[in-house]
Design an enzyme around this catalytic site. Sequence first.
Site, short mmCIF file in Angstrom:
data_model
loop_
_atom_site.label_atom_id
_atom_site.label_comp_id
_atom_site.label_asym_id
_atom_site.label_seq_id
_atom_site.Cartn_x
_atom_site.Cartn_y
_atom_site.Cartn_z
N HIS A 4 -42.32 0.86 43.03
CA HIS A 4 -43.43 1.88 42.93
C HIS A 4 -43.88 1.85 41.39
O HIS A 4 -42.92 1.36 40.65
CB HIS A 4 -42.91 3.24 43.26
N ASP A 22 -34.06 3.38 42.63
CA ASP A 22 -35.00 4.35 43.03
C ASP A 22 -34.84 4.79 44.48
O ASP A 22 -35.17 3.83 45.64
CB ASP A 22 -36.35 3.67 42.84
N GLN A 50 -37.48 7.31 48.65
CA GLN A 50 -37.50 6.98 50.07
C GLN A 50 -36.18 7.20 50.80
O GLN A 50 -36.10 7.80 51.84
CB GLN A 50 -38.40 5.71 50.49
N LYS A 104 -40.23 15.01 48.64
CA LYS A 104 -40.22 14.03 49.81
C LYS A 104 -38.94 14.19 50.70
O LYS A 104 -39.14 14.00 52.04
CB LYS A 104 -39.96 12.47 49.22
N CYS A 144 -49.50 3.12 44.95
CA CYS A 144 -48.55 3.04 43.66
C CYS A 144 -47.69 1.84 43.56
O CYS A 144 -46.71 1.96 43.02
CB CYS A 144 -47.60 4.35 43.31
C1 LIG Z 1 -42.74 8.61 45.59
C2 LIG Z 1 -41.99 7.74 44.85
C3 LIG Z 1 -41.80 7.65 43.57
C4 LIG Z 1 -42.32 8.69 42.60
O1 LIG Z 1 -41.98 10.02 42.80
P1 LIG Z 1 -42.66 11.06 42.14
O2 LIG Z 1 -42.12 12.45 42.81
O3 LIG Z 1 -44.15 11.06 42.19
O4 LIG Z 1 -41.98 11.21 40.63
C5 LIG Z 1 -40.92 6.64 43.00
N1 LIG Z 1 -40.76 5.60 43.67
C6 LIG Z 1 -40.68 5.57 45.19
C7 LIG Z 1 -40.11 4.60 46.02
C8 LIG Z 1 -41.68 6.56 45.78
O5 LIG Z 1 -41.67 6.48 46.92
#
Ligand SMILES: *Cc1c(COP(=O)(O)O)cnc(C)c1O
Length: 406
Positions: A122, A199, A202, A225, A364
Site C-alpha cells: 500500500h 503492515d 488487513q 478496518k 493505493c
Molecule cells: C488501509 C491500509 C493502509 C492504510 O491505513 P490508514 O487507515 O489509511 O492509515 C495501509 N496498508 C494497508 C495494507 C491497508 O490496507
Amino acid sequence: MFDVLEFRKEFPILSKKVNNKPLVYLDNGASSQKPIKVIEAVKKCYESEYSNVHRGLHYLSNLATEKYEAVRDKVVAFLGASFQEEIIFTSGSTEALNLVSYGWANQNLVSGDEIILSTLEHHANIVPWHFLRSRRGIKLIWVDPDENGQISLDMIEKKISSKTKMVCITHMSNVFGSILDVKKICKALKEKGIVTVLDGSQAIVHLEINVEDIGCDFYTFTGHKLFGPTGTGVLYVNKKRINEMVPFNGGGEMIRSVTKDDVIYNKSPFLFEAGTPGIAEIIGLGAAIDFVQNLDRKSVLEYEKSISDYTRTELEKLDWLVRHCFHKNNLAIFSFSMEGSAHAHDMATILDANGVAVRSGHHCAQPLMDFIGVPATCRASLALYNTEHEINALIGSLMKCKKLFD
Ligand SMILES: *Cc1c(COP(=O)(O)O)cnc(C)c1O
C-alpha cells in the site's frame, strides 16, 4: 457454528437501502462498518466519561485516562506483546509507518543502505520509504509477487545484500488477499540482523496475531478496518528497538519538562504520542477489540474461508471476467476487471446502482497495478457479516455489467 444472520444484527448500517436496493457492503478492505458496541462505547465516553487524558487531577480526567490506558493493555494482549511501552497509539497505519520511517529508519540508516519492499505494498508502506531516499540516500529494492500474489522468503533472500538493513512488507495484500508467511520470513531475517516492519492493516481483521511468535520488530494496524473508529491505529515496537527511536511530533504529553533552552523527554509510549489523542476513538477501538475477541475466532475464520471460497468459485464462473491473482489460499479480497470494454469505475458505478458497494481504482497500490498491467481494478472485499446471498447480488450485477458493455 457462526451465525451470520444473527451477527449482522450487531451492525445497524447493514439494514440500510441504497439506490432502493438492500445494501451489499463489499468495501471492507477500505473500511469496515461498526457494531453497536463500538458506537455505544464512543457515545458513552462523550456522555459520561469524557475529559482530556493524562493531565488533569480531577475525577473525569482520571476516569478518561483509566479507560484510555486500559485500551493499551487490551492491545498488548490482543497482539501478544509484553509491555505497554511497545504499544504506540497513532491515527492509523499511515501514521504508524511514517513513525517507523522517521523515528527509527531515518535515525539508524545511512546513505547506501538498502530497504527491501514488496510490490504488493500500500502507498502507506511505500511513500515513507521514498522520503528516506531523498533524505538519506537509502536505496529501495523491490520484490515482485508470484502469480498467486505471494512473496516467499526465497524471493526476499534473492534481494538481500550486505547493505540490506530493513524489510518492510505487508502481512496480507489489500488487493489480492494473499497472506504472507511472515513468521518464517521474520525468523530468517532476524538471524541476518535485518529489521522487519509488517503492515498488518488487513491481516489483523482476519487472523489472530501474535507479534512475539512472528518475531517482527514493528507491526502496524489501523482501527477503522477492525470495526473500530476512524483516526485510530497502533504501532507495535519491539522493546529492543524503542531506545533506538526518536519522536516525530513534538508537543504536550511527550515531555517531562520544557525550559526556554532544553527539553527533558517522557518515555515510550508517551514520547511518541504528542498532543491530545483521539480519546473517544481509542476507547471505541477498545470496544472493537473486545468485540473481536469475544467471537469464537476459529469458527469465524472457518466462515470467512467458506464465504471466500464461495465468492471465488462464483467469480470464476464468469469466464469473461479478468481475475487478478485468485488463489484458494487468498482470503476475503478479490480483484477483477473487464478486458477493454469497461473501466473499473464504470463497473463500480453499475454495481452501486444495484446496491453493491465495491471499490474501483488503484487501491493505493499503483506499483502493483503497473506490475499486473492495468490502471485499475474492481475490488470486492469481504467481512464476516457478508453472506452468500450478497455474493449472488454481486454476481448478478456483474452479469448486468457484461450485458451493458458487450
Ligand atoms: C488501509 C491500509 C493502509 C492504510 O491505513 P490508514 O487507515 O489509511 O492509515 C495501509 N496498508 C494497508 C495494507 C491497508 O490496507
